[in-house]
Write a protein that holds these residues in place. Structure first.
Motif, PDB file in Angstrom:
ATOM      1  N   ASP A 127       0.831  -1.206   0.000  1.00  0.00           N
ATOM      2  CA  ASP A 127       0.000   0.000   0.000  1.00  0.00           C
ATOM      3  C   ASP A 127       0.861   1.249   0.000  1.00  0.00           C
ATOM      4  N   ASN A 162      -2.892  -7.551  -4.063  1.00  0.00           N
ATOM      5  CA  ASN A 162      -3.241  -6.397  -3.236  1.00  0.00           C
ATOM      6  C   ASN A 162      -4.558  -5.807  -3.745  1.00  0.00           C
ATOM      7  N   ASN A 164      -6.124  -3.190  -2.971  1.00  0.00           N
ATOM      8  CA  ASN A 164      -6.132  -1.741  -3.119  1.00  0.00           C
ATOM      9  C   ASN A 164      -5.643  -1.300  -4.491  1.00  0.00           C
ATOM     10  N   ARG A 167      -8.694  -1.772  -6.626  1.00  0.00           N
ATOM     11  CA  ARG A 167      -9.706  -0.794  -6.216  1.00  0.00           C
ATOM     12  C   ARG A 167      -9.380   0.580  -6.785  1.00  0.00           C
ATOM     13  N   SER A 168      -8.093   0.874  -6.952  1.00  0.00           N
ATOM     14  CA  SER A 168      -7.683   2.146  -7.551  1.00  0.00           C
ATOM     15  C   SER A 168      -7.833   2.131  -9.064  1.00  0.00           C
TER      16      SER A 168
END
Length: 414
Positions: A127, A162, A164, A167-168
């Motif tokens: 992250d 990951n 995230n 999600r981005s």
């Protein structure tokens, strides 16, 4: 990442120091303990007390105050008390001050290794790398959505597990019209995060539009699954409203959209559904709900860009002109970015929230902005030697109802 490992090392230093510190004091502590034991007279004092009490008992027996049985009983009690007092005074030989020194470095290495592997397992290294990439692109005045997507795709290859990262990527793919890539990102996110209602709702919606607004069996299965878990899921209910509207069932469409609005947090999406409700009401022949007064532009800046006479002819007319607005402190990503061609100068353009590069950084968030205009022959977002640039600071952000501010391109990037 280098700063992260330096910070972790700095945090470990106090722990390692606490492990080493006792070794520095071992010799002094051993010497003090040896001196204490050598000068300890506790045993002698206990024996002296025992002898005085025994003599007192014997004298009492001689005077006839106690008989022989009582004398023997009290003597045994004195001996038992003496044993109890002296038992804990027996000490083992002192170990060497160097004893156990080899254990300390072993423990130190173990602490470092355990901390390292624990961070790799439980920490947020991935992250942090993702955040660093986003900040690098967004802090670049010439950063762009394609560059951000490209850098995030590199992270997706490096850390595919990951969530995230995906999600981005998903909203960036969706908003740039890359439906297939957005669908793959969502499917990967579902595989990592589980079948959460909001994820399945987004997947159902994107597949619905990819199928030309057709409620396929695959989309219907996703809708049924979402509603079984969350009956008021606004994304799915709003999509059902679209399906009803397309089928001519305007009353059902209005009902679905009103229910969706009740659960929505996005004001732009809610307003779009309200507009759909008004259209459906017109189709039914009823008086539409009153619309809120429209705000055409919102807070923004009108900018007039021109080129200094002494720089005329340095670059071709096809060179790209970037007009960028940033917050005065430079702490946020670029708030608005517009493009033009050098041959179009002088020109007047308007920067507002529609020109934001990322949803978390918009021009309406600040009261004043700093403008940078750069002319790039290569068209690259990163400044290159030979580019032309002009800046203007302290520009007020507000309703666009006055004269445009003037920015003159008057310098050459070295």
């Amino acid at each position: 990442m280098t700063l992260l490992w330096i910070a972790l090392a700095v945090l470990l230093l106090p722990a390692l120091w606490l492990l080493v510190a006792p070794l520095r004091r071992a010799a002094a502590v051993r010497a003090a303990q040896r001196d204490f034991e050598a000068n300890d007279r506790t045993t002698e004092q206990n024996l002296a007390i025992y002898r005085r009490r025994l003599a007192s008992l014997q004298a009492a027996h001689a005077r006839g105050e106690i008989d022989a049985a009582r004398l023997e009983e009290d003597r045994l009690e004195l001996e038992r008390s003496l044993l109890e007092d002296t038992e804990h005074l027996e000490r083992a030989p002192l170990a060497s001050a160097a004893s156990g020194r080899l254990v300390v470095p072993v423990v130190m290495v173990a602490v470092v290794l355990v901390s390292f592997f624990w961070y790799l397992r439980e920490g947020a290294e991935g992250d942090l790398a993702l955040y660093t990439v986003q900040q690098q692109v967004m802090s670049d005045p010439e950063g762009s959505l394609p560059v951000l997507i490209e850098r995030l795709e590199e992270q997706a290859q490096r850390q595919p597990d990951n969530p995230n990262v995906w999600r981005s990527l998903f909203p960036l793919y969706r908003d740039s019209g890359r439906i297939d890539a957005a669908t793959r990102a969502l499917e990967r996110l579902v595989a990592l995060e589980g079948r959460q209602p909001w994820l399945l709702a987004e997947l159902a919606q994107i597949r619905y539009f990819a199928a030309g607004r057709e409620m396929t069996a695959e989309v219907q299965a996703l809708v049924d699954e979402v509603l079984a878990m969350e009956p008021a899921q606004p994304t799915v209910i709003g999509m059902l409203g679209i399906e009803a509207f397309e089928a001519g069932d305007f009353e059902a469409a209005i009902d679905h959209w009103r229910r969706a609005i009740a659960g929505m947090n996005n004001p732009d999406s809610a307003e779009a559904l309200r507009e759909g409700i008004r259209v459906a009401q017109q189709r039914l022949g009823v008086t539409p709900d009153p619309a809120k007064p429209a705000v055409a532009e919102g807070p923004g800046i009108a900018v007039r860009v021109s080129l200094a006479d002494e720089l005329a002819g340095r670059l071709n007319d096809d060179a790209t002109v970037f007009v960028v607005a940033r917050d005065p402190a430079g702490e946020l990503p670029p708030l608005a970015v517009a493009r033009a061609r050098l041959g179009e100068l002088p020109l007047t353009t308007v920067l507002n929230d529609a020109d934001a590069m990322a949803p978390m950084a918009k021009l309406s968030q600040v009261e004043t902005a700093r403008l940078t205009v750069r002319v790039s022959q290569s068209g690259e977002a990163t400044p290159q030697p030979g580019d032309l640039v002009g800046t203007l600071g302290g520009v007020s952000v507000g309703m666009i109802d006055g004269d445009a501010v003037e920015v003159v391109i008057d310098r050459v990037v070295e």
